[in-house]
Design an enzyme around this catalytic site. Structure first.
Site, PDB file in Angstrom:
ATOM      1  N   ASN A   9       0.869  -1.182   0.000  1.00  0.00           N
ATOM      2  CA  ASN A   9       0.000   0.000   0.000  1.00  0.00           C
ATOM      3  C   ASN A   9       0.900   1.225   0.000  1.00  0.00           C
ATOM      4  OD1 ASN A   9      -1.784   2.064   0.525  1.00  0.00           O
ATOM      5  ND2 ASN A   9      -2.203   1.443   2.649  1.00  0.00           N
ATOM      6  N   LYS A  11       0.171   4.239  -0.358  1.00  0.00           N
ATOM      7  CA  LYS A  11      -0.464   5.462   0.182  1.00  0.00           C
ATOM      8  C   LYS A  11      -0.223   6.619  -0.794  1.00  0.00           C
ATOM      9  CE  LYS A  11      -0.035   3.436   4.683  1.00  0.00           C
ATOM     10  NZ  LYS A  11       0.043   3.584   6.129  1.00  0.00           N
ATOM     11  N   HIS A  95      -9.420   1.557   4.793  1.00  0.00           N
ATOM     12  CA  HIS A  95      -8.155   1.723   5.530  1.00  0.00           C
ATOM     13  C   HIS A  95      -8.385   2.710   6.683  1.00  0.00           C
ATOM     14  CE1 HIS A  95      -4.042   2.842   6.488  1.00  0.00           C
ATOM     15  NE2 HIS A  95      -3.680   1.727   5.889  1.00  0.00           N
ATOM     16  N   GLU A  97      -6.724   5.079   7.739  1.00  0.00           N
ATOM     17  CA  GLU A  97      -6.468   6.491   7.405  1.00  0.00           C
ATOM     18  C   GLU A  97      -7.683   7.102   6.725  1.00  0.00           C
ATOM     19  OE1 GLU A  97      -2.781   5.803   5.337  1.00  0.00           O
ATOM     20  OE2 GLU A  97      -1.837   5.282   7.249  1.00  0.00           O
ATOM     21  N   GLU A 167      -5.380  -4.528  10.730  1.00  0.00           N
ATOM     22  CA  GLU A 167      -4.357  -3.514  10.940  1.00  0.00           C
ATOM     23  C   GLU A 167      -4.641  -2.720  12.208  1.00  0.00           C
ATOM     24  OE1 GLU A 167      -2.293  -2.501   6.910  1.00  0.00           O
ATOM     25  OE2 GLU A 167      -3.922  -1.101   7.263  1.00  0.00           O
ATOM     26  N   GLY A 173       2.626   2.545  10.613  1.00  0.00           N
ATOM     27  CA  GLY A 173       3.622   3.586  10.397  1.00  0.00           C
ATOM     28  C   GLY A 173       4.343   4.014  11.663  1.00  0.00           C
ATOM     29  N   SER A 213       3.434  -1.891  10.428  1.00  0.00           N
ATOM     30  CA  SER A 213       4.883  -1.978  10.641  1.00  0.00           C
ATOM     31  C   SER A 213       5.456  -3.360  10.319  1.00  0.00           C
ATOM     32  CB  SER A 213       5.249  -1.535  12.064  1.00  0.00           C
ATOM     33  OG  SER A 213       4.905  -0.166  12.252  1.00  0.00           O
TER      34      SER A 213
END
Ligand code: PGA
Length: 249
Positions: A9, A11, A95, A97, A167, A173, A213
């Site tokens: 991904n 991003k 996701h 985010e 996730e 991250g 991560s």
């Protein structure tokens, strides 16, 4: 047997020329990798370029989002048909985010999954708890609720096409990953939730990834777990060497 799936991904990273460099580098080193499914999820702007580079290879292409309508007055949005037209196989949906910054909810995630499947795109559906939810002991309940809401109204025949990515938000991250045992436990719970909604045979077909991560140094630990079928990787998918090492876990 579920075929492992590693998806990068990207991003909001990589211009077209950077995308070319990354994909060409990865293909050069992994062209005959057949035991793992590898999917690139570049930003919309690089999808066509990546498709062109991978068209003679076993690599897959995924988008990072879509809108649930086929077409119309939805400025700035991209439809399932447009992604299919570009040659996408997969699309990431929900996701964290997007849930956090762009107002995505369990309801919109469900609409997007249905729209993706109707266009013959395979959804990679993200679920995961925040740090506060984990510390409050709410992980199991939340993951069950997110999974049930995502799959609401879906017929059992389409469930095997869906990939789920667990996730934990606090691991994305941050360099702080879930232990492989914890990830395996939550992923087992997702599978149980699917078995309760449908049946065990359906649940056993669904591939469930861990994300948060994942790096070359920890990927093998996750992949050795019985319930974990792959990884959704952000940061470590952006460099040729680290992505190649991940796939070669
Ligand atoms: P990360 O991101 O690998 O950089 O933690 C994972 C993701 O957001 O899919």
């Amino acid at each position: 047997m579920r075929k492992p799936i590693i998806a990068g991904n990207w991003k909001m990273n990589k211009t077209i020329s950077e995308a070319k460099d990354l994909v060409t580098g990865v293909i050069g080193k992994l062209a005959d990798k057949e035991d793992v499914e590898v999917v690139f999820c570049p930003p919309f702007t690089a999808l066509a370029t990546v498709k062109e580079l991978i068209k003679e290879t076993p690599f897959g292409l995924g988008a990072q989002d879509l809108y649930w309508q086929e077409k119309g007055a939805f400025t700035g949005e991209v439809s399932p048909l447009m992604l299919k037209d570009l040659g996408c196989d997969y699309v990431i949906i929900g996701h964290s985010e997007r849930r956090e910054h762009f107002g995505e909810t369990d309801e919109t995630v469900n609409l997007k999954i249905k729209a993706a499947l109707a266009a013959d795109l395979k959804p990679i559906v993200c679920v995961g708890e925040s740090l506060a939810q984990r510390e409050a002991g709410e992980t199991a309940e939340l993951i069950k609720k997110q999974t049930e809401a995502a799959l609401a109204g879906l017929a059992s025949e389409v469930i095997a096409k869906i990939v789920i990515a667990y996730e934990p938000i606090w691991a994305i991250g941050t360099g702080r990953s879930a232990t492989s045992a914890d990830a395996n436990e939550v992923i087992g719970l997702i599978r149980k939730t699917i078995a309760a909604l449908y049946d065990q045979a359906v649940a056993d077909q669904v591939r469930i990834q861990y994300g948060g991560s994942v790096k070359p140094v920890n990927v093998t630990e996750y992949m050795n777990q019985s319930e974990i079928d792959g990884a959704l990787v952000g940061g470590a998918s952006l460099e040729v060497d680290s992505f190649v090492k991940l796939v070669e876990y």
